[in-house]
Scaffold this motif. Sequence first.
Motif, PDB file in Angstrom:
ATOM      1  N   GLU A   1      51.486  41.632  29.881  1.00 42.94           N
ATOM      2  CA  GLU A   1      50.903  41.342  31.033  1.00 42.94           C
ATOM      3  C   GLU A   1      50.528  42.531  31.767  1.00 42.94           C
ATOM      4  O   GLU A   1      49.486  42.721  32.382  1.00 42.94           O
ATOM      5  CB  GLU A   1      51.723  40.404  31.874  1.00 42.94           C
ATOM      6  CG  GLU A   1      51.194  40.153  33.445  1.00 42.94           C
ATOM      7  CD  GLU A   1      51.929  39.257  34.154  1.00 42.94           C
ATOM      8  OE1 GLU A   1      51.441  38.952  35.282  1.00 42.94           O
ATOM      9  OE2 GLU A   1      52.894  38.652  33.762  1.00 42.94           O
ATOM     10  N   ALA A   2      51.254  43.646  31.653  1.00 41.44           N
ATOM     11  CA  ALA A   2      51.035  45.054  32.227  1.00 41.44           C
ATOM     12  C   ALA A   2      49.700  45.602  31.475  1.00 41.44           C
ATOM     13  O   ALA A   2      48.726  46.158  32.162  1.00 41.44           O
ATOM     14  CB  ALA A   2      52.078  45.791  32.070  1.00 41.44           C
TER      15      ALA A   2
ATOM     16  N   SER B   1      47.065  43.837  30.098  1.00 36.30           N
ATOM     17  CA  SER B   1      46.023  42.829  30.741  1.00 36.30           C
ATOM     18  C   SER B   1      45.607  43.214  31.821  1.00 36.30           C
ATOM     19  O   SER B   1      44.255  43.345  32.296  1.00 36.30           O
ATOM     20  CB  SER B   1      46.566  41.459  30.351  1.00 36.30           C
ATOM     21  OG  SER B   1      46.888  41.162  29.170  1.00 36.30           O
ATOM     22  N   THR B   2      46.550  43.620  32.902  1.00 33.28           N
ATOM     23  CA  THR B   2      46.310  44.029  34.352  1.00 33.28           C
ATOM     24  C   THR B   2      45.590  45.279  34.120  1.00 33.28           C
ATOM     25  O   THR B   2      44.603  45.730  34.898  1.00 33.28           O
ATOM     26  CB  THR B   2      47.564  44.223  35.007  1.00 33.28           C
ATOM     27  OG1 THR B   2      48.318  42.786  35.313  1.00 33.28           O
ATOM     28  CG2 THR B   2      47.275  44.525  36.586  1.00 33.28           C
ATOM     29  N   LEU B   3      46.061  46.422  33.287  1.00 32.29           N
ATOM     30  CA  LEU B   3      45.568  47.772  33.168  1.00 32.29           C
ATOM     31  C   LEU B   3      43.951  47.574  32.541  1.00 32.29           C
ATOM     32  O   LEU B   3      43.039  48.099  33.288  1.00 32.29           O
ATOM     33  CB  LEU B   3      46.017  48.639  32.341  1.00 32.29           C
ATOM     34  CG  LEU B   3      47.625  49.110  32.951  1.00 32.29           C
ATOM     35  CD1 LEU B   3      48.588  49.758  31.720  1.00 32.29           C
ATOM     36  CD2 LEU B   3      47.196  49.830  33.995  1.00 32.29           C
TER      37      LEU B   3
ATOM     38  N   GLU C   1      41.982  45.004  32.864  1.00 32.50           N
ATOM     39  CA  GLU C   1      41.175  44.253  34.031  1.00 32.50           C
ATOM     40  C   GLU C   1      40.900  45.416  34.983  1.00 32.50           C
ATOM     41  O   GLU C   1      39.646  45.344  35.329  1.00 32.50           O
ATOM     42  CB  GLU C   1      42.004  43.102  34.735  1.00 32.50           C
ATOM     43  CG  GLU C   1      42.100  42.016  33.850  1.00 32.50           C
ATOM     44  CD  GLU C   1      42.971  40.746  34.561  1.00 32.50           C
ATOM     45  OE1 GLU C   1      43.605  41.158  35.535  1.00 32.50           O
ATOM     46  OE2 GLU C   1      43.289  39.901  33.977  1.00 32.50           O
ATOM     47  N   LYS C   2      41.846  46.083  35.404  1.00 28.94           N
ATOM     48  CA  LYS C   2      41.330  47.418  36.397  1.00 28.94           C
ATOM     49  C   LYS C   2      40.516  48.276  35.986  1.00 28.94           C
ATOM     50  O   LYS C   2      39.613  48.462  36.792  1.00 28.94           O
ATOM     51  CB  LYS C   2      42.792  47.848  36.948  1.00 28.94           C
ATOM     52  CG  LYS C   2      43.760  47.194  37.924  1.00 28.94           C
ATOM     53  CD  LYS C   2      44.566  47.988  38.333  1.00 28.94           C
ATOM     54  CE  LYS C   2      44.715  47.661  39.965  1.00 28.94           C
ATOM     55  NZ  LYS C   2      45.293  48.714  40.598  1.00 28.94           N
TER      56      LYS C   2
END
Length: 136
Positions: free
Chosen positions: A15-16, A18-20, A22-23
Amino acid sequence: MNSEIVTIIGSSYFEAISTLLEKLDKHEKRSSSGFQVGYYESGFAASICILAVVALESYVMRSRYINKANGPDLNRLAVPEYLKGVYPDFPLHEETKEIFVVRDLLAHNHLWEIQLGLEEGVGMKEKNAIRKSSGA
């Protein structure tokens, strides 16, 4: 009925990551010479690489535990060699070795000294790159 669960921290990194991703994707890209990107892109890309490799290491540790790998034959092997030993037909052995070199460069601050030159019509062009150890 008894059951055993073998958990690892690596599964929580996705999840981390994926978040990185996306950002990083949403960030406005600056034009680049091909040798250097901005501060924002470098930090996010390095973080994604490190987390991805650490996640892989975590899953390999779980595999070692579940398969009861011990002794010098499997337990002490580096991840790429362990994977090759367990899965002889593993097609990405060389690529796996390369991602650990990148991880080491990022995590252990190996330094690269790059000499660039300005070439008309091309822009910056690499002349020479030398890897230097950080001494760590």
